[in-house]
Design an enzyme around this catalytic site. Sequence first.
Site, PDB file in Angstrom:
ATOM      1  N   THR A 223      26.025 -27.656  17.487  1.00 15.15           N
ATOM      2  CA  THR A 223      26.006 -26.570  18.468  1.00 15.15           C
ATOM      3  C   THR A 223      25.137 -25.416  17.996  1.00 15.15           C
ATOM      4  OG1 THR A 223      27.860 -25.329  17.503  1.00 15.15           O
ATOM      5  CG2 THR A 223      28.398 -27.012  19.170  1.00 15.15           C
ATOM      6  N   ASP A 224      24.594 -24.687  18.953  1.00 11.80           N
ATOM      7  CA  ASP A 224      24.129 -23.349  18.636  1.00 11.80           C
ATOM      8  C   ASP A 224      25.367 -22.521  18.290  1.00 11.80           C
ATOM      9  OD1 ASP A 224      22.544 -21.106  18.300  1.00 11.80           O
ATOM     10  OD2 ASP A 224      21.413 -21.432  20.147  1.00 11.80           O
ATOM     11  N   TRP A 225      25.158 -21.362  17.681  1.00 11.17           N
ATOM     12  CA  TRP A 225      26.278 -20.588  17.127  1.00 11.17           C
ATOM     13  C   TRP A 225      27.179 -20.073  18.251  1.00 11.17           C
ATOM     14  CZ3 TRP A 225      24.060 -23.153  13.908  1.00 11.17           C
ATOM     15  CH2 TRP A 225      24.220 -23.026  12.534  1.00 11.17           C
ATOM     16  N   GLY A 226      28.406 -20.603  18.272  1.00  9.56           N
ATOM     17  CA  GLY A 226      29.366 -20.200  19.283  1.00  9.56           C
ATOM     18  C   GLY A 226      29.193 -20.888  20.619  1.00  9.56           C
ATOM     19  N   ALA A 227      28.470 -22.002  20.654  1.00 10.21           N
ATOM     20  CA  ALA A 227      28.182 -22.679  21.928  1.00 10.21           C
ATOM     21  C   ALA A 227      29.198 -23.758  22.279  1.00 10.21           C
ATOM     22  CB  ALA A 227      26.782 -23.285  21.892  1.00 10.21           C
TER      23      ALA A 227
END
Length: 769
Positions: A289-293
């Site tokens: 994931t992208d950060w917090g996705a």
Amino acid sequence: MHSNLGLAGLAGLLATASVCLSAPADQNITSDTYCYGQSPPVYPSPEGSGTGSWAAAYAKAKNFVAQLTPEEKVNLTAGTDANNGCSGNIAAIPRLNFPGLCVSDAGNGLRGTDYVSSWPSGLHVGASWSKALAKQRAIHMAKEFRKKGVNVILGPVVGPLGRVAEAGRNWEGFSNDPYLSGALVYETVDGAQSVGVATCTKHYILNEQETNRNPGTEDGVDIAAVSSNIDDKTMHELYLWPFQDAVLAGSASIMCSYNRVNNSYGCQNSKTLNGLLKTELGFQGYVMTDWGAQHAGIAGANAGLDMVMPSTETWGANLTTAISNGTMDASRLDDMAIRIIASWYQMNQNSDSPSPGVGMPTNMYAPHQRVIGREASSKQTLLRGAIEGHVLVKNTNSALPLKSPQLLSVFGYDAKGPDALKQNFNWLSYSPAIQENHTLWVGGGSGANNAAYVDAPIDAIKRQAYEDGTSVLYDLSSEDPDVDPTTDACLVFINSYATEGWDRPGLADKSSDSLVKNVAGKCANTIVTIHNAGIRVIGDWIDHENVTAVIFAHLPGQDSGRALVELLYGRANPSGKLPYTVAKKAEDYGSLLHPSLPETPYGLFPQSDFDEGVYIDYRAFDKANITPQFEFGFGLSYTAFEYSGLRISNPKKSPQYPPSAAIQQGGNPHLWDKTVTVSAEVKNTGRVAGAEVAQLYIGIPNGPVRQLRGFEKVDVSAGETTQVKFALNRRDLSTWDVEAQQWSLQRGTYRVYVGRSSRDLPLTGSFTL
């Protein structure tokens, strides 16, 4: 591919861009049930096959994972806190000698540490049109990551592709064209991973704007992330194309994006992850994931997500619980772990690699171990990369190169260096149009990097002036400076800024344009350099008779000034070409100028409909018959090149669809079968040596007028001639058939164009399939 839709139903959904259905027109919907089913479900998540070069790594990974406890498997799938400055970490498993993983920003050089370099940005490399440079940059840059204990580079970027002219992160990628982006990302992945550092190609997929990229809250009301709504043909022919090249090169990881795709979040979209990436493209690595996705728990894992960063609240023990109650197969968790560990083995990080995060301090200003990432051998590539991404777009009366000037006058805020270099340089909480306090050598956000130093233009000009006995006057703050009328040339420096998190406020700014016009009104030889993090329109002054030369200098990294002086004085010959189209006025980009904004009835569930299909950038200008200021692929040199001798081989007889074959990394291996070869001769007709980018465009029946399908950058001595060859494969000549779900060769006449840019194509021909 497995799905609960039949092929006909699937094709029907994919033939056109998805939109929410039956919503009231006059008020905002409060439930996204209107949007359900717009992204076809594809289950189960396919297991990695260990095909081709991955076979040995998969065998080792399967043996490794077989020894893990359920908790250890789960721990591999989510980031954890660690006492280092890595962007993210995977915990160690000491009993099996697995030291964990350090993953760090980003694709343009390391961020948040010391003793590393600021490399030319992705856009700068794109402007070089050099496959060799892309590879060498990746090799030397990755060596710095490796020495600092980084296992995974969070890059390169091929999403955004550049659909929206004002998009804030276009500078991190290579180009607005999928072929150019794909060719350069292939070399980047191949180069970086050749030294044992994994790449995480991002942002998958359709992350084409920063506005509403993440869910948010406004006045206490939740607003979902923007949905990029696209048809299957456009997906394949534009946005998936460069990701396919990254997978073909063996990218160990792919980062899923914040946005929604056809109203399903990118990190839980089974169509894009299970269907396109892992099944059609045969991706062997893991999805991060992208950060917090992460927006779903078990549903995300079943949809093809393998790793959550920087941590998770919804996986952990919930994964083993889901296996126990039957909502997730144990084989899915095993596959997640195997893909992660196989990538570690594939990079040979189990052997003689630095400890994860060893050179990534949590605080550069607290006591920490000195770990030198830089190498002396990188200096040539840093400088060469900085030089080659400059694009000369105007040079009236051979204003450049400079000819033994007695007096130079330097103006503009962009000429000077920064007042400070810090650990997280260029991370701003807003997006100004310009960086008015210093020269721009890198954009903002996670794609920024840490410089060993910054050689600003004014510093490099002063050094050269010392050697030549030239006088230098300068005023780097005034918008309407005084000008000595005896000056040989006025060098004006402006910039155009962009950053992650915000889309740009426009493609020009009044204060910079006023500066240029004010100087040009007083100086007959005004030379303008623009450090631009994306498209910059210059119609306000480009035709001014006293503006004699203009350089798009892009984002050259720490050797900015040194590279520019090499070009200004003719020790280096400009060879860059525009990797995007520069319009005469911003409005010429039409609906693709600005990001999509929330509108009724979808104010809480923003929609961005890719109704233009494949017609972005030069394809759109060609279709609408709009004359640009400077076309895609344009760039001047201090010499001239002549094209001749077009030759087209007899096409290889091929069926409409590629023969069936076991999927390899990158997809059906027959997509790379050579079908036609085109060659031409390029002669340097000038008096100095130079490099030319010969470009091949193909007009595919039933498609855009022209599409880039080949380029070669060649060095040619004065008076000499060299041959360029372009080998076209099946994918290059195909369009995506949404009914057959195959790449399809078209029957009819293919037009062939070879030349200097997308609109300067002196050689034309054709062949028939």
